[in-house]
Motif scaffolding. Structure first.
Motif, mmCIF file in Angstrom:
data_model
loop_
_atom_site.group_PDB
_atom_site.id
_atom_site.type_symbol
_atom_site.label_atom_id
_atom_site.label_comp_id
_atom_site.label_asym_id
_atom_site.label_seq_id
_atom_site.Cartn_x
_atom_site.Cartn_y
_atom_site.Cartn_z
ATOM 1 N N HIS A 226 0.855 -1.190 0.000
ATOM 2 C CA HIS A 226 0.000 0.000 0.000
ATOM 3 C C HIS A 226 0.890 1.239 0.000
ATOM 4 O O HIS A 226 1.925 1.282 0.662
ATOM 5 C CB HIS A 226 -0.877 0.046 1.249
ATOM 6 N N CYS A 231 -1.580 0.749 -4.692
ATOM 7 C CA CYS A 231 -0.672 -0.361 -4.417
ATOM 8 C C CYS A 231 0.410 -0.484 -5.489
ATOM 9 O O CYS A 231 0.210 -0.105 -6.637
ATOM 10 C CB CYS A 231 -1.452 -1.666 -4.338
ATOM 11 N N THR A 435 0.323 2.579 5.419
ATOM 12 C CA THR A 435 -0.082 2.369 4.038
ATOM 13 C C THR A 435 -0.998 3.488 3.640
ATOM 14 O O THR A 435 -1.518 4.222 4.467
ATOM 15 C CB THR A 435 -0.835 1.022 3.880
#
Length: 442
Positions: A226, A231, A435
């Motif tokens: 992430h 991503c 993330t």
């Protein structure tokens, strides 16, 4: 003469102001807080970013989006989109609690003067500052395809021109573009009863996928981490290492800026869009002419050379934004002519601390994206920018013999004092996200 003048009060301008105030700089902040989000996006739009990738930045992380949601009795969650209006309200809350008071007048011009800069407000007041941070957002840099430029405003507009789409109820509208702005605008139009089509040069529409859970098996995390822009390791470079990006050759940076994170729709929009919106893919506008009845005749050419004609009541160009010196009308023309650019683009070059080639003139947001990469097109880049830009301002003030550490000019209220106490003690520090998700333009 103030230490710093911040021109712009969106996510980047407010974040810079919060860091500068906490550093003790004497500063002024100009602009209508969160204007792009409040005035240029219609009701019904949602953030494309994940909530934890959409924080404005203060030095101790005390005023994040989740903190604001808690004041409203809400919880923001990964994978659950938030209304744009909620984000705009968050920005206003941040401005009230984390930044000094904002002067909502617009700055008409910025020009050099002995010891710094002279800024003229829209009503004629002159303000002197040793340094200036341009955080003017995206609105000066709208792109409209050449064939549409000759049409009157009644017949063509940019997607960012609309805070209300209800004027198009019962009419026929053609939207140009294949990104989130185009697809979401078209979906909103269709849902209110507008006859709408999307025309795009790309041969297919791209859709982001449902983001994976924040907590995943280690192997999946390593394969597709992430980041603040989605991503993947390439996105990690863009999101987490703008300084490394800046070291790439200028031509490479300019190319990546125009190609990375290309047009795509949010995963949650697809099921709303596909059943109700007509699409013309692999087509571009070759010509546009007014016709009787106030309509527009569009000549569309496919990649194979086929031509078709469409008549429509209005064309909305959702065709993005391109930063360039020629569009920086707020800057004195002589100053603009001296600025180094990220060749072959006409965007100004920024140093590692976001300073332009003119000493004391700093750049934030989209203006710095050709230097630092795609993260500066999104809210996520505000934290990286604010910390380093303010450090650069302090360094520049030191070189000029400026204050760089005195009391903040004017009252800032109790909240900034609280921030400073927390910063000194380390108390109530919000955990840093590990993330992040793709952030919307700011």
């Amino acid at each position: 003469m103030h230490d710093l003048a911040v021109v712009g009060a969106g996510p980047y301008g407010l974040s810079v102001a919060a860091h500068a105030a906490a550093a003790g700089l004497d500063l002024r902040v100009f602009g209508r807080p969160m204007a792009s989000w409040r005035d240029h996006m219609p009701p019904g739009m949602f953030l494309k970013s994940e909530p934890w990738a959409s924080n404005l930045s203060d030095p101790v992380g005390a005023f994040g989006l989740a903190d604001y949601a808690a004041t409203q009795g809400m919880e923001v969650r990964h994978g659950v989109p938030l209304p744009v209006g909620f984000f705009a309200s968050y920005g206003l809350w941040f401005a009230k609690h984390a930044a000094p008071p904002v002067d909502e007048r617009m700055i008409a011009s910025v020009r050099p003067c002995p010891g710094g800069f002279r800024l003229s407000t829209e009503d004629g007041e002159n303000v002197l500052a040793r340094t200036v941070a341009l955080a003017i957002g995206v609105m000066p840099f709208i792109d409209i395809p050449g064939p549409l430029l000759g049409l009157p405003r009644e017949q063509v507009s940019h997607s960012s021109h609309h805070a209300d789409l209800t004027r198009f109820k019962g009419r026929d509208v053609t939207v140009i573009g294949a990104g989130q702005a185009a697809l979401e605008t078209a979906a909103l139009l269709a849902e209110q009863g507008t006859s709408v089509r999307v025309v795009a040069r790309s041969g297919q529409l791209n859709w982001n996928t449902l983001p994976p859970p924040l907590s995943r098996p280690f192997r999946e995390t390593v394969r597709q981490p992430h980041t603040g822009l989605g991503c993947g390791w390439k996105n990690w470079l863009y999101a987490e290492s703008p300084g490394l990006f800046r070291r790439l050759p200028a031509a490479t940076r300019a190319r990546v800026f125009t190609s990375a994170l290309g047009p795509a729709g949010a995963w949650w929009l697809r099921e709303r869009f596909e059943p109700v919106v007509e699409t013309g893919l692999g087509e571009s506008v070759a010509n546009a002419d007014p016709v009787d009845g106030g309509r527009v005749r569009l000549e569309l050419v496919s990649t194979a050379g086929r031509v078709r004609v469409v008549e429509t009541d209005h064309v909305i160009a959702a065709t993005g934004f391109t930063p360039g010196l020629e569009r920086l009308g707020v800057l004195d023309s002589g100053l603009r002519a001296t600025l180094a650019t990220v060749r072959p683009s006409s965007a100004p070059e920024a140093s590692p601390v976001f300073e332009s080639s003119h000493p004391g003139l700093f750049l934030a947001g989209l203006l710095s994206a050709p230097s630092f990469g795609p993260s500066m097109r999104f809210v996520y880049g505000a934290a990286y920018t604010a910390e380093r830009l303010v450090a650069g301002v302090r360094r520049r003030l030191g070189a000029r013999g400026g204050a760089g550490g005195g009391a903040v000019g004017g009252p800032v209220g109790g909240s900034l004092g609280t921030v400073r106490q927390r910063q000194a003690s380390g108390a109530d520090r919000s955990p840093e996200p590990t993330t992040a998700g793709k952030s919307r333009l700011s």
